[in-house]
Enzyme design. Structure first.
Site, PDB file in Angstrom:
ATOM      1  CD  GLU A  89      -2.938  -1.205   0.188  1.00 10.91           C
ATOM      2  OE1 GLU A  89      -2.886  -0.362  -0.727  1.00 10.91           O
ATOM      3  OE2 GLU A  89      -3.793  -2.100   0.232  1.00 10.91           O
ATOM      4  CD  GLU A 126     -14.736  12.747  24.954  1.00 17.25           C
ATOM      5  OE1 GLU A 126     -13.514  12.815  25.083  1.00 17.25           O
ATOM      6  OE2 GLU A 126     -15.529  13.573  25.440  1.00 17.25           O
ATOM      7  CG  HIS A 148      -9.581  -2.860   2.086  1.00 18.12           C
ATOM      8  ND1 HIS A 148      -8.809  -3.046   0.979  1.00 18.12           N
ATOM      9  CD2 HIS A 148      -8.735  -3.034   3.128  1.00 18.12           C
ATOM     10  CE1 HIS A 148      -7.569  -3.343   1.322  1.00 18.12           C
ATOM     11  NE2 HIS A 148      -7.506  -3.332   2.633  1.00 18.12           N
ATOM     12  CG  HIS A 189      -8.105  -4.949   7.260  1.00 22.08           C
ATOM     13  ND1 HIS A 189      -7.559  -6.144   6.830  1.00 22.08           N
ATOM     14  CD2 HIS A 189      -7.655  -4.012   6.389  1.00 22.08           C
ATOM     15  CE1 HIS A 189      -6.816  -5.929   5.749  1.00 22.08           C
ATOM     16  NE2 HIS A 189      -6.844  -4.647   5.463  1.00 22.08           N
ATOM     17  CG  HIS A 194      -4.734   0.113   5.419  1.00 23.19           C
ATOM     18  ND1 HIS A 194      -6.101   0.277   5.323  1.00 23.19           N
ATOM     19  CD2 HIS A 194      -4.476  -1.122   4.933  1.00 23.19           C
ATOM     20  CE1 HIS A 194      -6.632  -0.813   4.792  1.00 23.19           C
ATOM     21  NE2 HIS A 194      -5.671  -1.683   4.549  1.00 23.19           N
TER      22      HIS A 194
HETATM   23  P1  13P Z   1       0.595  -5.470   2.960  1.00 19.22           P
HETATM   24  O1  13P Z   1       0.887  -6.783   3.672  1.00 19.22           O
HETATM   25  O2  13P Z   1       1.275  -5.419   1.614  1.00 19.22           O
HETATM   26  O3  13P Z   1       0.952  -4.299   3.834  1.00 19.22           O
HETATM   27  O4  13P Z   1      -0.960  -5.415   2.660  1.00 19.22           O
HETATM   28  C1  13P Z   1      -1.877  -5.563   3.697  1.00 19.22           C
HETATM   29  C2  13P Z   1      -3.155  -4.850   3.452  1.00 19.22           C
HETATM   30  O5  13P Z   1      -3.885  -4.556   4.370  1.00 19.22           O
HETATM   31  C3  13P Z   1      -3.527  -4.502   2.059  1.00 19.22           C
HETATM   32  O6  13P Z   1      -4.565  -3.577   2.040  1.00 19.22           O
HETATM   33 ZN    ZN Z   2      -5.848  -3.667   3.890  1.00 16.51          ZN
END
Ligand code: 13P
Ligand code: ZN
Length: 273
Positions: free
Chosen positions: A118, A171, A212, A143, A141
């Site tokens: 990413e 908050e 995602h 999930h 980033h």
């Molecule tokens: P990477 O392992 O390449 O960082 O990818 C993980 C991910 O969350 C892709 O969106």
């Molecule tokens: Zn991801």
């Protein structure tokens, strides 16, 4: 001058602590999630000889606006749960070459590992955030489970999504008064998703990737972690509220205005009545 052991570096310790916490929260299953953290040459030089380049790593986009900049990044395909026991295999310290097409590896990413797939979204987001906040240093980033779930059940309108989160915990408005952005579903790891994410990063530090996960930006690890954590907590409350039969009462716009005034924040224009 003798260098200090890199594992003693505060930024390495922060990466280890943060990725371990994220793993325990369940937001970074398998290799899910990635972090990039902008460092300055002085702090890196205490631990590494910055003239010693281990190898060069090509990039798929032009990062010349970040030429000469140093980052510690998570590796692609690496599991956050493993970072604490093997930081040098799973993390890397890199410097962007002057032409912006390659990275110079200065530490880590052992056994020919590469930075997160990413990287386009991370680096384009760094560029976008630095343009509006020169102190921005971290892009994260992950999930985050309830936020991710909400992208299936809640309308994907930025104003509506933001308002729902603001209403779930008092908050929230104080922590992210600029709101949260949403991009269309796009293939991860591409320049296209990088461009879409960074365009939104000009206005908000939080960006949802539907079905995602979430992107966050901040001046330091605490800010970005706190930001994602607060939005995720609101999404968790939303999940409980829906499961308990739906909203019977919520924070009124009048009270959100009072909150903004009390804490000296400016809600995103047009989001409150
Ligand atoms: P990477 O392992 O390449 O960082 O990818 C993980 C991910 O969350 C892709 O969106
Ligand atoms: Zn991801």
């Amino acid at each position: 001058m003798k260098k200090i052991d890199i594992l003693q570096a505060p930024f390495v310790k922060e990466m280890i602590a943060t990725t371990s916490n994220l793993y325990r929260l369940g937001w970074d299953e398998r290799n899910g999630g990635n972090i990039s953290y902008l460092l300055n040459e002085e702090e890196v030089s205490l631990f590494l000889d910055v003239s010693k380049v281990i190898r060069q790593i090509p990039m798929i986009f032009d990062a010349s606006q970040l030429a000469g900049k140093y980052f510690i990044v998570t590796g692609s395909g690496k599991y956050f749960k493993n970072i604490v026991d093997a930081p040098a295999e799973n993390l890397g310290i890199v410097r962007v070459t002057q032409d912006g097409t390659k990275l110079e590896l200065l530490w880590g990413l052992e056994n020919n590992a590469v930075p997160t797939s990413e990287l386009p979204s991370h680096f384009m987001s760094h560029i976008a955030r630095l343009a509006v906040d020169p102190e921005n240093r971290v892009i994260m980033h992950n999930h985050a489970s309830h936020l991710l779930a909400m992208t299936f059940t809640h309308e994907l309108d930025e104003k509506a999504f933001t308002r729902t989160l603001w209403q779930m915990c008092t908050e929230c408005l104080v922590v992210f008064p600029e709101g949260i952005s949403i991009i269309p579903w796009l293939v991860p790891g591409t320049n296209e998703i990088g461009k879409a994410t960074s365009e939104k990063m000009k206005e908000t530090r939080l960006v949802m990737w539907p079905q995602h996960g979430v992107y966050g930006a901040g001046k330091d690890m605490d800010e970005v972690f706190g930001l994602v954590e607060t939005a995720e907590k609101a999404a968790q409350i939303y999940t409980y509220v829906q499961a308990q039969g739906g909203i019977k009462q919520t924070i009124t716009d009048e009270n959100l205005w009072k909150l903004a005034e009390g804490f000296g924040v400016k809600p995103r224009q047009g989001y409150l009545d």
